[in-house]
Write a protein that holds these residues in place. Structure first.
Motif, PDB file in Angstrom:
ATOM      1  N   ARG A 134       0.673  -1.465  -0.010  1.00  0.00           N
ATOM      2  CA  ARG A 134      -0.139  -0.267   0.225  1.00  0.00           C
ATOM      3  C   ARG A 134       1.298   1.013   0.319  1.00  0.00           C
ATOM      4  O   ARG A 134       0.346   2.529  -0.586  1.00  0.00           O
ATOM      5  CB  ARG A 134      -0.447  -0.300   1.483  1.00  0.00           C
ATOM      6  N   ILE A 135       2.417   1.129   0.568  1.00  0.00           N
ATOM      7  CA  ILE A 135       3.255   2.208   0.362  1.00  0.00           C
ATOM      8  C   ILE A 135       2.980   2.667  -0.763  1.00  0.00           C
ATOM      9  O   ILE A 135       3.730   3.732  -0.916  1.00  0.00           O
ATOM     10  CB  ILE A 135       4.200   1.845   1.689  1.00  0.00           C
ATOM     11  N   VAL A 136       3.813   1.053  -1.510  1.00  0.00           N
ATOM     12  CA  VAL A 136       4.520   1.809  -3.008  1.00  0.00           C
ATOM     13  C   VAL A 136       2.836   1.905  -3.595  1.00  0.00           C
ATOM     14  O   VAL A 136       3.392   2.883  -4.474  1.00  0.00           O
ATOM     15  CB  VAL A 136       4.466   0.379  -3.513  1.00  0.00           C
ATOM     16  N   GLY A 137       1.686   1.814  -3.762  1.00  0.00           N
ATOM     17  CA  GLY A 137       0.499   2.704  -4.206  1.00  0.00           C
ATOM     18  C   GLY A 137       0.754   3.797  -3.738  1.00  0.00           C
ATOM     19  O   GLY A 137       0.662   5.076  -5.065  1.00  0.00           O
ATOM     20  N   ALA A 138       1.192   4.825  -2.827  1.00  0.00           N
ATOM     21  CA  ALA A 138       1.227   5.864  -2.155  1.00  0.00           C
ATOM     22  C   ALA A 138       1.778   6.565  -2.356  1.00  0.00           C
ATOM     23  O   ALA A 138       1.926   8.042  -3.089  1.00  0.00           O
ATOM     24  CB  ALA A 138       0.934   6.206  -0.275  1.00  0.00           C
ATOM     25  N   VAL A 139       3.036   5.982  -2.783  1.00  0.00           N
ATOM     26  CA  VAL A 139       4.025   6.917  -3.386  1.00  0.00           C
ATOM     27  C   VAL A 139       3.787   6.949  -4.875  1.00  0.00           C
ATOM     28  O   VAL A 139       3.916   7.991  -5.634  1.00  0.00           O
ATOM     29  CB  VAL A 139       5.459   6.017  -3.033  1.00  0.00           C
ATOM     30  N   GLY A 140       2.748   5.691  -5.571  1.00  0.00           N
ATOM     31  CA  GLY A 140       2.581   5.598  -7.219  1.00  0.00           C
ATOM     32  C   GLY A 140       1.896   7.075  -6.755  1.00  0.00           C
ATOM     33  O   GLY A 140       1.732   7.778  -7.841  1.00  0.00           O
ATOM     34  N   ILE A 141       0.607   7.161  -6.477  1.00  0.00           N
ATOM     35  CA  ILE A 141      -0.156   7.985  -6.368  1.00  0.00           C
ATOM     36  C   ILE A 141      -0.022   9.899  -6.016  1.00  0.00           C
ATOM     37  O   ILE A 141      -0.354  10.669  -6.072  1.00  0.00           O
ATOM     38  CB  ILE A 141      -1.541   7.887  -5.928  1.00  0.00           C
ATOM     39  N   SER A 142       1.390   9.447  -5.817  1.00  0.00           N
ATOM     40  CA  SER A 142       1.708  10.553  -4.143  1.00  0.00           C
ATOM     41  C   SER A 142       1.543  12.259  -5.256  1.00  0.00           C
ATOM     42  O   SER A 142       0.671  13.461  -4.675  1.00  0.00           O
ATOM     43  CB  SER A 142       2.978  10.673  -3.748  1.00  0.00           C
ATOM     44  N   CYS A 143       1.652  12.282  -7.242  1.00  0.00           N
ATOM     45  CA  CYS A 143       1.547  13.282  -7.310  1.00  0.00           C
ATOM     46  C   CYS A 143       0.117  13.175  -8.593  1.00  0.00           C
ATOM     47  O   CYS A 143       0.423  14.376  -8.785  1.00  0.00           O
ATOM     48  CB  CYS A 143       3.190  13.429  -8.727  1.00  0.00           C
ATOM     49  N   GLU A 144      -0.498  12.306  -8.436  1.00  0.00           N
ATOM     50  CA  GLU A 144      -1.928  12.525  -8.978  1.00  0.00           C
ATOM     51  C   GLU A 144      -1.625  12.519 -10.512  1.00  0.00           C
ATOM     52  O   GLU A 144      -1.931  13.288 -10.782  1.00  0.00           O
ATOM     53  CB  GLU A 144      -2.819  13.720  -7.968  1.00  0.00           C
ATOM     54  N   PRO A 145      -1.299  11.196 -10.525  1.00  0.00           N
ATOM     55  CA  PRO A 145      -0.778  10.968 -11.884  1.00  0.00           C
ATOM     56  C   PRO A 145      -2.115  10.837 -12.665  1.00  0.00           C
ATOM     57  O   PRO A 145      -3.000  10.848 -12.235  1.00  0.00           O
ATOM     58  CB  PRO A 145       0.494   9.809 -11.850  1.00  0.00           C
ATOM     59  N   ARG A 146      -1.980  11.118 -14.015  1.00  0.00           N
ATOM     60  CA  ARG A 146      -3.161  10.690 -14.428  1.00  0.00           C
ATOM     61  C   ARG A 146      -2.963   9.115 -14.901  1.00  0.00           C
ATOM     62  O   ARG A 146      -4.373   8.717 -15.813  1.00  0.00           O
ATOM     63  CB  ARG A 146      -3.151  11.323 -15.785  1.00  0.00           C
ATOM     64  N   LEU A 147      -2.252   8.737 -15.599  1.00  0.00           N
ATOM     65  CA  LEU A 147      -1.787   7.204 -16.119  1.00  0.00           C
ATOM     66  C   LEU A 147      -1.135   6.427 -14.769  1.00  0.00           C
ATOM     67  O   LEU A 147       0.245   6.781 -14.295  1.00  0.00           O
ATOM     68  CB  LEU A 147      -1.120   7.230 -17.069  1.00  0.00           C
ATOM     69  N   LEU A 148      -1.417   4.925 -14.197  1.00  0.00           N
ATOM     70  CA  LEU A 148      -0.257   4.442 -13.460  1.00  0.00           C
ATOM     71  C   LEU A 148      -0.446   2.963 -13.776  1.00  0.00           C
ATOM     72  O   LEU A 148      -1.200   2.381 -14.009  1.00  0.00           O
ATOM     73  CB  LEU A 148      -1.906   4.064 -12.130  1.00  0.00           C
ATOM     74  N   ILE A 149       1.253   3.055 -13.894  1.00  0.00           N
ATOM     75  CA  ILE A 149       1.022   1.191 -15.010  1.00  0.00           C
ATOM     76  C   ILE A 149       1.462   0.435 -13.361  1.00  0.00           C
ATOM     77  O   ILE A 149       2.926   0.577 -12.654  1.00  0.00           O
ATOM     78  CB  ILE A 149       2.259   1.514 -15.774  1.00  0.00           C
ATOM     79  N   ALA A 150       0.519   0.042 -13.754  1.00  0.00           N
ATOM     80  CA  ALA A 150       1.052  -2.111 -12.759  1.00  0.00           C
ATOM     81  C   ALA A 150       2.050  -2.856 -12.748  1.00  0.00           C
ATOM     82  O   ALA A 150       1.012  -3.803 -13.871  1.00  0.00           O
ATOM     83  CB  ALA A 150       0.138  -1.952 -10.984  1.00  0.00           C
ATOM     84  N   ASP A 151       2.826  -3.113 -12.860  1.00  0.00           N
ATOM     85  CA  ASP A 151       3.349  -4.337 -13.577  1.00  0.00           C
ATOM     86  C   ASP A 151       3.501  -5.559 -12.454  1.00  0.00           C
ATOM     87  O   ASP A 151       4.255  -5.070 -11.912  1.00  0.00           O
ATOM     88  CB  ASP A 151       4.665  -4.402 -14.479  1.00  0.00           C
ATOM     89  N   GLU A 152       2.617  -6.408 -12.558  1.00  0.00           N
ATOM     90  CA  GLU A 152       2.351  -7.804 -10.939  1.00  0.00           C
ATOM     91  C   GLU A 152       3.800  -8.810 -12.035  1.00  0.00           C
ATOM     92  O   GLU A 152       3.545  -9.245 -13.066  1.00  0.00           O
ATOM     93  CB  GLU A 152       1.128  -8.118 -11.896  1.00  0.00           C
ATOM     94  N   PRO A 153       4.065  -9.377 -10.627  1.00  0.00           N
ATOM     95  CA  PRO A 153       4.602 -10.373 -11.183  1.00  0.00           C
ATOM     96  C   PRO A 153       4.724 -11.559 -11.884  1.00  0.00           C
ATOM     97  O   PRO A 153       3.133 -11.843 -10.820  1.00  0.00           O
ATOM     98  CB  PRO A 153       6.259 -10.134  -9.816  1.00  0.00           C
ATOM     99  N   THR A 154       5.206 -13.102 -11.701  1.00  0.00           N
ATOM    100  CA  THR A 154       4.586 -13.810 -11.998  1.00  0.00           C
ATOM    101  C   THR A 154       4.910 -14.673 -10.839  1.00  0.00           C
ATOM    102  O   THR A 154       3.795 -15.729 -10.720  1.00  0.00           O
ATOM    103  CB  THR A 154       5.010 -14.780 -13.038  1.00  0.00           C
ATOM    104  N   THR A 155       5.477 -14.263  -9.524  1.00  0.00           N
ATOM    105  CA  THR A 155       5.406 -15.149  -8.802  1.00  0.00           C
ATOM    106  C   THR A 155       3.661 -15.326  -7.960  1.00  0.00           C
ATOM    107  O   THR A 155       3.423 -14.076  -7.613  1.00  0.00           O
ATOM    108  CB  THR A 155       6.715 -14.438  -7.973  1.00  0.00           C
ATOM    109  N   SER A 156       3.685 -15.999  -6.910  1.00  0.00           N
ATOM    110  CA  SER A 156       2.567 -16.114  -6.298  1.00  0.00           C
ATOM    111  C   SER A 156       2.297 -15.635  -4.939  1.00  0.00           C
ATOM    112  O   SER A 156       3.144 -15.091  -4.723  1.00  0.00           O
ATOM    113  CB  SER A 156       1.635 -17.499  -5.922  1.00  0.00           C
ATOM    114  N   LEU A 157       1.568 -14.142  -5.183  1.00  0.00           N
ATOM    115  CA  LEU A 157       1.767 -13.899  -3.504  1.00  0.00           C
ATOM    116  C   LEU A 157       0.300 -14.269  -2.848  1.00  0.00           C
ATOM    117  O   LEU A 157      -0.515 -15.194  -3.527  1.00  0.00           O
ATOM    118  CB  LEU A 157       0.835 -11.987  -3.861  1.00  0.00           C
ATOM    119  N   ASP A 158       0.720 -14.434  -1.503  1.00  0.00           N
ATOM    120  CA  ASP A 158      -1.032 -14.227  -0.510  1.00  0.00           C
ATOM    121  C   ASP A 158      -2.166 -13.481  -1.454  1.00  0.00           C
ATOM    122  O   ASP A 158      -2.446 -12.864  -1.850  1.00  0.00           O
ATOM    123  CB  ASP A 158       0.122 -13.830   0.661  1.00  0.00           C
TER     124      ASP A 158
END
Ligand code: ATP
Ligand code: MG
Length: 330
Positions: free
Chosen positions: A163-187
């Protein structure tokens, strides 16, 4: 005008001697409206991350953008200087990796890291950036943000770091967010929380999202549009509902045939017989032809162009326009 439109974009990796050219992104045309979510799926090595790094112009030295335009809010990102691109990144386009430890620096406090884009892009003081960071942590549902800003990444749980990484991502209110999901399984719980967070951020901030994933169940839940990549090319692009109900490309059909249920939460695409081609020595004709159950002579000789199947769906397959008009007629 779309928020982002990629026109005929190609990115190649060139080996030092120039002997090997890997066509990681090959003549990609895609567009995305403000506030929309575009899913990108495709087997490992199909060029998804390269496409994301191309948009941000964060490619490694061996990569060359060899053709195309990237129009973002009316400007071609390929015309921008490195300095201008630095101002675009983080401020107008942000990227978040799903591996939160790779994106957080263990040596800096959460407050400094969440506040950094605000200091860099808006020239805010450290104190006011921290204040904004507290608000951002609250918006990504972190409890006691006043304490959390003073802490370090190792003091957080995996879900919190995400969530903190998410907060960094939106901190300057971008118009576009790109999320690259890894292949490894998460909880799975953390994964569900992360997806909910992305959806909430999107709703609250009206941002467009490019979501790279191997998981078609997530695409069904999250995305408006879908691009299916195969061997560096987008082989099918259109609204998710259209593609799920009426896939046009045999590769898409194979991928969809591989999901028993839409809610299935596997983190991979079921294997399709055969191997994708070597991107440094592509076969003539359609790259999928060697594995395609529907291939005929022309497919092995001539690469299909993109056919528009209706005003919003396109596919690179010789059979697609014929099939689409047969469906429309019946
Ligand atoms: P995954 O699902 O495994 O993340 P991907 O779809 O993101 O795969 P990319 O990482 O974009 O695929 O790779 C596309 C192609 O480019 C692959 O053939 C890969 O080997 C090649 N490639 C990626 N990075 C480099 C690099 N730095 N130098 C040379 N080739 C590279
Ligand atoms: Mg990748």
């Amino acid at each position: 005008m779309p928020l982002l439109s990629l026109e005929n974009l190609s990115t190649h990796y060139v080996s030092q001697q120039g002997a090997r050219v890997v066509r990681a992104v090959d003549e990609v045309t895609l567009s995305l409206e403000a506030g929309e979510t575009l899913g990108i799926v495709g087997e490992s090595g199909s060029g998804k991350s390269t496409l994301a790094l191309t948009i941000l112009r964060l490619l490694p030295a061996a990569a060359r953008i060899t053709s195309g335009r990237m129009m973002f809010e009316g400007e071609n990102l390929l015309d921008k200087s490195d300095e201008e691109m630095r101002r675009v990144r983080g401020k107008r386009i942000a990227m978040i990796l799903q591996d939160p430890m790779a994106s957080l620096n263990p040596l800096f406090t959460i407050g400094d890291q969440v506040g950094e884009p605000i200091r860099v892009h808006e020239g805010a003081s450290r104190a006011s950036a921290w204040k904004r960071a507290i608000g951002l942590l609250r918006s990504v549902r972190i409890a006691s943000p006043e304490t959390r800003v003073t802490q370090f990444p190792h003091e957080m749980s995996g879900g919190m770091r995400q969530r903190i990484v998410g907060a960094v991502g939106i901190s300057c209110e971008p118009r576009l967010l790109i999320a690259d999901e890894p292949t490894t399984s998460l909880d799975l719980t953390i994964q569900a929380q992360y997806l909910k967070l992305l959806r909430d951020l999107q709703r609250e901030h009206g941002l467009a999202l490019i979501f790279i994933t191997h998981n078609l169940g997530i695409v069904a839940k999250m995305c408006d549009q879908l691009a299916v990549m195969y061997a560096g090319r987008v082989v099918e692009h259109g609204p998710v509902s259209r593609i799920f109900n009426q896939p046009a490309h045999p590769y898409t059909k194979a991928l969809l045939g591989s999901i028993p249920r839409m809610t299935d939460n596997r983190d991979h695409l079921t294997a399709i017989d055969g191997q994708p081609p070597d991107l440094a020595s592509m076969p003539p004709g359609c790259a999928f032809a060697p594995r395609c159950p529907e291939a005929f002579d022309r497919c092995r000789a001539e690469a299909p162009p993109e056919f528009a199947l209706d005003h919003e769906t396109r596919a690179r397959c010789w059979r697609a326009p014929v099939d689409a008009s047969a469906k429309a007629a019946s």
